[in-house]
Write an enzyme that holds these catalytic residues in place. Structure first.
Site, PDB file in Angstrom:
ATOM      1  N   HIS A  34     -66.528 -16.048 -75.415  1.00  0.00           N
ATOM      2  CA  HIS A  34     -65.793 -16.413 -74.204  1.00  0.00           C
ATOM      3  C   HIS A  34     -66.669 -16.100 -72.993  1.00  0.00           C
ATOM      4  O   HIS A  34     -67.834 -15.689 -73.140  1.00  0.00           O
ATOM      5  CB  HIS A  34     -64.450 -15.673 -74.158  1.00  0.00           C
ATOM      6  N   HIS A  37     -68.700 -12.866 -72.747  1.00  0.00           N
ATOM      7  CA  HIS A  37     -69.984 -12.865 -73.459  1.00  0.00           C
ATOM      8  C   HIS A  37     -71.048 -13.652 -72.679  1.00  0.00           C
ATOM      9  O   HIS A  37     -72.197 -13.205 -72.560  1.00  0.00           O
ATOM     10  CB  HIS A  37     -69.825 -13.502 -74.840  1.00  0.00           C
ATOM     11  N   GLN A  61     -67.378  -1.793 -89.004  1.00  0.00           N
ATOM     12  CA  GLN A  61     -66.637  -1.234 -87.882  1.00  0.00           C
ATOM     13  C   GLN A  61     -65.146  -1.562 -87.930  1.00  0.00           C
ATOM     14  O   GLN A  61     -64.419  -1.263 -86.989  1.00  0.00           O
ATOM     15  CB  GLN A  61     -67.263  -1.654 -86.547  1.00  0.00           C
ATOM     16  N   ASP A 150     -65.631  -2.439 -73.138  1.00  0.00           N
ATOM     17  CA  ASP A 150     -65.655  -1.448 -74.221  1.00  0.00           C
ATOM     18  C   ASP A 150     -66.418  -0.225 -73.715  1.00  0.00           C
ATOM     19  O   ASP A 150     -67.544   0.050 -74.134  1.00  0.00           O
ATOM     20  CB  ASP A 150     -66.312  -2.056 -75.462  1.00  0.00           C
ATOM     21  N   GLN A 153     -67.570   2.503 -76.137  1.00  0.00           N
ATOM     22  CA  GLN A 153     -68.638   1.974 -77.001  1.00  0.00           C
ATOM     23  C   GLN A 153     -69.999   2.039 -76.308  1.00  0.00           C
ATOM     24  O   GLN A 153     -70.993   2.510 -76.885  1.00  0.00           O
ATOM     25  CB  GLN A 153     -68.316   0.525 -77.383  1.00  0.00           C
ATOM     26  N   VAL A 176     -65.026  -9.229 -67.390  1.00  0.00           N
ATOM     27  CA  VAL A 176     -64.612 -10.569 -66.957  1.00  0.00           C
ATOM     28  C   VAL A 176     -63.139 -10.750 -67.336  1.00  0.00           C
ATOM     29  O   VAL A 176     -62.746 -10.435 -68.465  1.00  0.00           O
ATOM     30  CB  VAL A 176     -65.492 -11.651 -67.606  1.00  0.00           C
ATOM     31  N   ARG A 187     -59.836 -11.294 -79.309  1.00  0.00           N
ATOM     32  CA  ARG A 187     -58.530 -11.040 -79.935  1.00  0.00           C
ATOM     33  C   ARG A 187     -57.375 -11.647 -79.140  1.00  0.00           C
ATOM     34  O   ARG A 187     -56.258 -11.720 -79.661  1.00  0.00           O
ATOM     35  CB  ARG A 187     -58.313  -9.543 -80.147  1.00  0.00           C
TER      36      ARG A 187
END
Ligand code: AMP
Length: 293
Positions: A34, A37, A61, A150, A153, A176, A187
């Site tokens: 999307h 990315h 993961q 994230d 992360q 974004v 998701r």
């Protein structure tokens, strides 16, 4: 755009590019791409002379009851988007190439990996740090691009880079969002129409906390209450966690007095979504903050 399907080929491609003196940027993803990315790709294009994006749904993961099997996969559409965004090479390996029989070496960034996302998803960050270390070893990029969506992360990956003296610089990019505030996520495709409308609750809760912060609220219990109340008012949503943590360690804080994140994980229907607000002092030690949603 070159589409690279094996580890051996990717290593050779990256080695040749480095030998030419090119600056390599890596954008790791799990596909179902999307605009979040492609924003990472756009940033990499600005700073690097060769941009490699990886698409790999990393089995390590996902927990045994999570959505590994149903995670959206559409490599052709992803390749089209990455090509249009100006990516030079797409690395899309098979899981058996990344984790051949007998694979048993893992990276675990201790402490921070057990909190928040790590507590709700045991083993998740061990899988993330392991695959990211492998990608860094295969590509040896000068820069690697991650989204602040994230936040935990990217903090864990930055710690791994420091602890292992890796020669890759981590670049953190803004979140974004859809016009109504929902953070883009692969998701989001799981959400029904009704759930999609309800999913704005994460951003709404973070904005409510931001408004209270701007009005002077510093007490974390009070701020967490603000987050919780907004989530609880949404019938399709149920809270996993709502916390204010140090931006450095992701440990809880009592008062907002330095860089922090407000972090949220919420189930909307059966779909688990995360989001965060970055709270940054205007100057070191100052009691005034800027906010990044
Ligand atoms: P994923 O494919 O979900 O593993 O995400 C790949 C990369 O894209 C990670 O660095 C994410 O943080 C980043 N990313 C995902 N969603 C967004 C978003 N809405 N805005 C910015 N970056 C994002």
């Amino acid at each position: 755009m070159e589409i690279i399907r094996t580890v051996a080929w990717m290593k050779e491609y990256a080695r040749a590019a480095r030998a030419e003196g090119l600056v390599l940027g890596l954008v790791p993803t799990m596909g179902a791409l999307h605009d979040g990315h492609t924003a990472l790709v756009a940033r990499a294009k600005k700073e690097c002379s060769r941009v490699i994006a990886s698409v790999f749904v990393n089995p390590k993961q996902f927990g045994p009851k999570e959505d590994y099997n149903k995670y959206p996969r559409d490599i052709e559409k992803d390749a089209e988007k990455l090509g249009a965004a100006g990516v030079d090479a797409l690395f899309a390996p098979e899981a058996t190439d990344i984790y051949p029989d007998g694979f048993r070496t893992y990276v675990n960034v201790e402490g921070i990996s057990e909190r928040l996302e790590g507590r709700s998803r045991p083993g998740h960050f061990r899988g993330v740090s392991t695959v990211v270390l492998k990608l860094f070893e295969i590509v040896q990029p000068h820069f690697a691009y991650f989204g602040r969506k994230d936040a935990q992360q990217v903090r864990i990956i930055s710690e791994m880079v420091r602890d292992f003296n890796l020669d890759t610089e981590i670049v953190v990019c803004p979140v974004v969002r859809e016009p109504d505030g929902l953070a883009l996520s692969s998701r989001n495709a799981y959400l029904s129409g009704e759930e999609r409308a309800a999913a704005t609750v994460l951003a709404r809760a973070l904005v409510a906390a931001k408004d209270e912060l701007a009005a002077g609220m510093r007490d974390v219990l009070q701020l967490q209450d603000v987050l919780r109340r907004v989530i609880e008012a949404e019938t399709l949503a149920s809270l996993d966690y709502a916390e204010i943590v140090s931006a450095d360690t992701f440990e809880p804080v009592v008062r907002v007095s330095r860089a922090c994140y407000a972090v949220l994980a919420v189930f909307v229907g059966k779909t688990r979504l995360i989001d965060n607000l970055y709270i940054e002092p205007k100057a070191q030690g100052a009691d005034e903050f800027t906010f990044r949603l």
